[in-house]
Design a protein around this motif. Structure first.
Motif, PDB file in Angstrom:
ATOM      1  N   ARG A  96      95.000  40.346  65.520  1.00 53.18           N
ATOM      2  CA  ARG A  96      94.530  41.621  66.070  1.00 53.18           C
ATOM      3  C   ARG A  96      94.084  42.565  64.968  1.00 53.18           C
ATOM      4  NH1 ARG A  96      98.852  42.690  71.000  1.00 53.18           N
ATOM      5  NH2 ARG A  96      98.254  40.827  72.149  1.00 53.18           N
ATOM      6  N   ALA A  97      94.853  42.621  63.879  1.00 53.14           N
ATOM      7  CA  ALA A  97      94.471  43.490  62.753  1.00 53.14           C
ATOM      8  C   ALA A  97      93.108  43.080  62.203  1.00 53.14           C
ATOM      9  CB  ALA A  97      95.536  43.437  61.660  1.00 53.14           C
ATOM     10  N   TRP A  98      92.872  41.780  62.090  1.00 51.16           N
ATOM     11  CA  TRP A  98      91.566  41.304  61.630  1.00 51.16           C
ATOM     12  C   TRP A  98      90.474  41.806  62.576  1.00 51.16           C
ATOM     13  CZ3 TRP A  98      87.372  38.790  63.430  1.00 51.16           C
ATOM     14  CH2 TRP A  98      86.460  38.312  62.500  1.00 51.16           C
ATOM     15  N   ALA A  99      90.734  41.689  63.878  1.00 52.32           N
ATOM     16  CA  ALA A  99      89.750  42.106  64.884  1.00 52.32           C
ATOM     17  C   ALA A  99      89.447  43.596  64.776  1.00 52.32           C
ATOM     18  CB  ALA A  99      90.267  41.781  66.288  1.00 52.32           C
ATOM     19  N   TYR A 100      90.471  44.405  64.615  1.00 51.28           N
ATOM     20  CA  TYR A 100      90.265  45.856  64.519  1.00 51.28           C
ATOM     21  C   TYR A 100      89.444  46.208  63.286  1.00 51.28           C
ATOM     22  CZ  TYR A 100      94.169  45.872  67.847  1.00 51.28           C
ATOM     23  OH  TYR A 100      94.987  45.643  68.915  1.00 51.28           O
ATOM     24  N   GLU A 101      89.789  45.602  62.161  1.00 53.02           N
ATOM     25  CA  GLU A 101      89.094  45.942  60.924  1.00 53.02           C
ATOM     26  C   GLU A 101      87.666  45.406  60.907  1.00 53.02           C
ATOM     27  OE1 GLU A 101      91.561  45.328  57.483  1.00 53.02           O
ATOM     28  OE2 GLU A 101      93.266  46.278  58.501  1.00 53.02           O
ATOM     29  N   LYS A 102      87.421  44.321  61.617  1.00 54.99           N
ATOM     30  CA  LYS A 102      86.062  43.764  61.694  1.00 54.99           C
ATOM     31  C   LYS A 102      85.169  44.611  62.604  1.00 54.99           C
ATOM     32  CE  LYS A 102      82.871  40.568  61.244  1.00 54.99           C
ATOM     33  NZ  LYS A 102      82.168  40.378  59.997  1.00 54.99           N
ATOM     34  N   THR A 103      85.704  45.056  63.734  1.00 57.36           N
ATOM     35  CA  THR A 103      84.875  45.752  64.716  1.00 57.36           C
ATOM     36  C   THR A 103      84.906  47.265  64.575  1.00 57.36           C
ATOM     37  OG1 THR A 103      86.674  45.692  66.316  1.00 57.36           O
ATOM     38  CG2 THR A 103      85.065  43.914  66.431  1.00 57.36           C
ATOM     39  N   ILE A 104      85.994  47.807  64.039  1.00 56.02           N
ATOM     40  CA  ILE A 104      86.130  49.264  63.926  1.00 56.02           C
ATOM     41  C   ILE A 104      86.580  49.628  62.509  1.00 56.02           C
ATOM     42  CG2 ILE A 104      87.165  51.341  64.939  1.00 56.02           C
ATOM     43  CD1 ILE A 104      87.809  49.667  67.420  1.00 56.02           C
ATOM     44  N   PRO A 105      85.768  49.340  61.511  1.00 49.74           N
ATOM     45  CA  PRO A 105      86.161  49.752  60.160  1.00 49.74           C
ATOM     46  C   PRO A 105      86.155  51.279  60.056  1.00 49.74           C
ATOM     47  CG  PRO A 105      83.918  48.925  60.162  1.00 49.74           C
ATOM     48  CD  PRO A 105      84.466  48.686  61.540  1.00 49.74           C
ATOM     49  N   VAL A 106      86.926  51.803  59.149  1.00 56.51           N
ATOM     50  CA  VAL A 106      87.008  53.260  58.960  1.00 56.51           C
ATOM     51  C   VAL A 106      85.617  53.844  58.724  1.00 56.51           C
ATOM     52  CG1 VAL A 106      87.945  55.078  57.472  1.00 56.51           C
ATOM     53  CG2 VAL A 106      89.402  53.158  58.159  1.00 56.51           C
ATOM     54  N   SER A 107      84.760  53.122  58.041  1.00 56.18           N
ATOM     55  CA  SER A 107      83.403  53.611  57.776  1.00 56.18           C
ATOM     56  C   SER A 107      82.626  53.863  59.073  1.00 56.18           C
ATOM     57  CB  SER A 107      82.644  52.629  56.892  1.00 56.18           C
ATOM     58  OG  SER A 107      82.530  51.371  57.540  1.00 56.18           O
ATOM     59  N   LYS A 108      82.882  53.065  60.119  1.00 54.06           N
ATOM     60  CA  LYS A 108      82.200  53.263  61.403  1.00 54.06           C
ATOM     61  C   LYS A 108      82.694  54.530  62.104  1.00 54.06           C
ATOM     62  CE  LYS A 108      79.289  49.881  62.168  1.00 54.06           C
ATOM     63  NZ  LYS A 108      77.887  50.121  62.457  1.00 54.06           N
ATOM     64  N   ILE A 109      83.953  54.859  61.930  1.00 58.60           N
ATOM     65  CA  ILE A 109      84.483  56.104  62.503  1.00 58.60           C
ATOM     66  C   ILE A 109      83.795  57.291  61.846  1.00 58.60           C
ATOM     67  CG2 ILE A 109      86.553  57.529  62.797  1.00 58.60           C
ATOM     68  CD1 ILE A 109      88.163  54.864  62.877  1.00 58.60           C
ATOM     69  N   ILE A 110      83.597  57.214  60.540  1.00 57.45           N
ATOM     70  CA  ILE A 110      82.886  58.273  59.815  1.00 57.45           C
ATOM     71  C   ILE A 110      81.427  58.331  60.262  1.00 57.45           C
ATOM     72  CG2 ILE A 110      82.068  58.982  57.532  1.00 57.45           C
ATOM     73  CD1 ILE A 110      84.752  57.769  56.453  1.00 57.45           C
TER      74      ILE A 110
END
Length: 157
Positions: A81-95
């Motif tokens: 799940r952590a892999w999935a979150y970081e692949k689809t919603i990286p912090v850079s995308k939130i910015i």
């Protein structure tokens, strides 16, 4: 996002099939094959959220982890799940979403092409990993409540 994830799967020779499955199973990964439950998952965001997690299993899981009463299996589930979150919603995308003036989690989930539940789970994971916020590329991303603060260096002016 679903199309990007399908492309990612193809790059690693992982086959993806949409098929009818029992109702409580959203997806399943085994032996370089991912099955997505086409009866349960209707939208592209639903499919992307499940496909991301199943790809996480491809990248991080070893062996049969269906028995979630075992601690080692639960750890592997969390890693996928952590892999999935970081692949689809990286912090850079939130910015990036902040720069586009998206105003709430609903708009952010739509922009990222994932479900709101998947977004919430990702934010919870980031909170566990980083605490309430993380500094990233002249921004502070706050996870609870969700927000982005841009920092300016007065010497640049």
């Amino acid at each position: 996002m679903y199309e990007k994830l399908l492309s990612h799967a193809s790059k690693y020779n992982v086959e993806v099939y949409e098929k009818s499955m029992v109702k409580n199973v959203k997806g399943l990964y085994a032996d370089n094959i991912i099955w997505i439950n086409k009866n349960y998952l209707k939208t592209s965001a639903d499919k992307a959220s499940v496909l991301a997690e199943e790809l996480g299993h491809y990248h991080t899981t070893v062996g049969d982890i269906i028995d979630q009463s075992k601690i080692a299996n639960r750890k592997q589930e969390l890693r996928a799940r952590a892999w999935a979150y970081e692949k689809t919603i990286p912090v850079s995308k939130i910015i990036e979403a902040h720069r586009l003036n998206l105003r709430n989690k609903y708009e952010l989930a739509n922009y990222l092409e994932v479900t709101e539940a998947f977004l919430e789970a990702a934010l919870q994971r980031y909170k566990e990993k980083y605490g309430l916020s993380v500094y990233y590329d002249n921004y502070t991303v706050c996870f609870d409540p969700l927000g982005v603060i841009e920092w300016f260096d007065y010497r640049d002016y």
